[in-house]
Enzyme design. Structure first.
Site, PDB file in Angstrom:
ATOM      1  N   ASN A  34     -20.453  -1.000 -22.454  1.00 28.97           N
ATOM      2  CA  ASN A  34     -20.753  -0.969 -23.878  1.00 28.97           C
ATOM      3  C   ASN A  34     -21.186  -2.355 -24.311  1.00 28.97           C
ATOM      4  O   ASN A  34     -20.821  -3.343 -23.687  1.00 28.97           O
ATOM      5  CB  ASN A  34     -19.487  -0.594 -24.657  1.00 28.97           C
ATOM      6  CG  ASN A  34     -19.274   0.896 -24.736  1.00 28.97           C
ATOM      7  OD1 ASN A  34     -19.590   1.629 -23.817  1.00 28.97           O
ATOM      8  ND2 ASN A  34     -18.714   1.331 -25.839  1.00 28.97           N
ATOM      9  N   ARG A  35     -21.894  -2.425 -25.421  1.00 30.45           N
ATOM     10  CA  ARG A  35     -22.234  -3.717 -26.010  1.00 30.45           C
ATOM     11  C   ARG A  35     -21.022  -4.248 -26.751  1.00 30.45           C
ATOM     12  O   ARG A  35     -20.563  -3.642 -27.709  1.00 30.45           O
ATOM     13  CB  ARG A  35     -23.326  -3.527 -27.056  1.00 30.45           C
ATOM     14  CG  ARG A  35     -24.690  -3.824 -26.591  1.00 30.45           C
ATOM     15  CD  ARG A  35     -25.652  -3.576 -27.733  1.00 30.45           C
ATOM     16  NE  ARG A  35     -26.862  -2.994 -27.183  1.00 30.45           N
ATOM     17  CZ  ARG A  35     -27.787  -3.707 -26.549  1.00 30.45           C
ATOM     18  NH1 ARG A  35     -27.660  -5.008 -26.424  1.00 30.45           N
ATOM     19  NH2 ARG A  35     -28.842  -3.102 -26.059  1.00 30.45           N
TER      20      ARG A  35
END
Ligand code: CTP
Ligand code: CA
Length: 229
Positions: A34-35
Site C-alpha cells: 500500500n502507499r
C-alpha cells in the site's frame, strides 16, 4: 514541550501504534504494498512518548527514524504485524495507523518468477489478510481505547461510520485522500482528518501531521484520564 508538570497526561499508560505499509511477497524480488510513508503513525508515537506513555510502535517497511523514547518493532507482512500487535498486549490505547495490505499472495514463490515467452502474465492468486483492528475490537485483551484510521476517496464520513461499527473501534480517524497518488496527504506533511465516534464527527482541517498527532494524543489522554487503570 506539549505538556508540562510533574505528572504527564499518559504517565503509566501503554500506547500501541501500527504505522507504515505492509509488504506481501510475490517472489524473492517482488511484493504487493500500500502507499504509506508512515509519517502520521510515527508522529503519533512521538507525541504519545512526549505525553509520558510507554509506546510500542509496530512499523512496516518505512524510511523513518525511531522517535525518542519509543519501542519500535519492525515487521514486513500483515501476518507479522498481527503477531507483533498481539505480543504487545495489553495496551490502554491502540491506534492502528498502518496501511495494511488487504491481501497476500496464496504462496510466495521461492524463486524469481520468469516470463515464459507466451506474453501472458503468470497468474497471481491472493488470500485475505487478518484485520488487525477488527481482531483487537473483539479481543479478550481489548485495549480500553481502540482507534482506527481510514483513507477514503469518497463518502468519507459514511465509510468511516461503517468501519467504526464493523471493526468494533471507538474512533475512526478518516482521511480524505481523493486526488492521491501525489496528493498532499500521501507522503506529505499536512492532513485533514475527521474523527468519527459514536457521538458524532469532529473535523480538523489542513493541519501538519505532527499537530494532528499532538491533538489526537491529547484527546486520547482526556478519555483515559476519565477511566480507571
Ligand atoms: N486494518 C487492519 N488490518 C487490516 C486492514 C485494515 O488493522 N488487514 C486497519 C487499518 O490500520 C486502519 C483501519 O483498519 O486502522 C481501516 O483500514 P482500511 O483499509 O480503511 O479498512 P478496510 O476494512 O481494509 O476497508 P477497505 O476495503 O476500504 O480497504
Ligand atoms: Ca484496506
Amino acid at each position: 514541550p506539549d505538556f508540562e508538570g510533574p505528572e504527564l497526561p499518559l504517565t503509566g499508560r501503554h500506547v500501541l501504534i501500527t504505522a507504515g505499509p505492509t509488504h506481501e511477497p510475490i517472489d524473492p524480488v517482488r511484493y504487493i504494498a500500500n502507499r504509506s510513508s508512515g509519517k502520521q503513525g510515527f508522529a503519533i508515537a512521538a507525541a504519545a512518548a512526549r505525553a509520558g506513555a510507554r509506546v510500542t510502535l509496530v512499523a512496516g517497511p518505512v524510511n523513518l527514524p525511531t522517535p525518542q523514547g519509543v519501542k519500535r518493532v519492525d515487521v514486513e507482512t500483515a501476518l507479522e504485524m498481527m503477531a507483533a500487535v498481539e505480543a504487545a498486549l495489553p495496551a490502554d490505547a491502540a491506534i492502528m495507523v498502518a496501511a495494511v495490505a488487504d491481501w497476500r499472495t496464496a504462496g510466495a514463490a521461492n524463486q524469481k518468477i520468469k516470463k515464459d515467452g507466451s506474453g501472458k502474465p503468470a497468474p497471481l492468486s491472493l488470500v485475505e489478510n487478518p484485520d488487525i483492528l477488527a481482531t483487537l475490537g473483539k479481543h479478550g485483551q481489548r485495549p480500553t481505547l481502540l482507534v482506527g484510521f481510514a483513507a477514503e476517496t469518497e463518502k468519507v464520513a459514511d465509510h468511516a461510520r461503517a468501519k467504526l461499527a464493523k471493526k468494533g473501534a471507538d474512533w475512526i480517524v478518516a482521511n480524505d485522500v481523493s486526488g492521491a497518488p501525489g496528493a498532499s496527504v500521501m507522503g506529505g506533511d499536512a492532513n485533514s482528518v475527521h474523527i468519527v465516534t459514536a457521538d458524532g464527527i469532529e473535523s480538523w482541517e489542513n493541519l501538519p501531521k505532527d499537530v494532528v498527532a499532538t491533538r489526537l494524543i491529547e484527546k486520547v489522554a482526556h478519555v483515559l484520564s476519565a477511566r480507571p487503570d
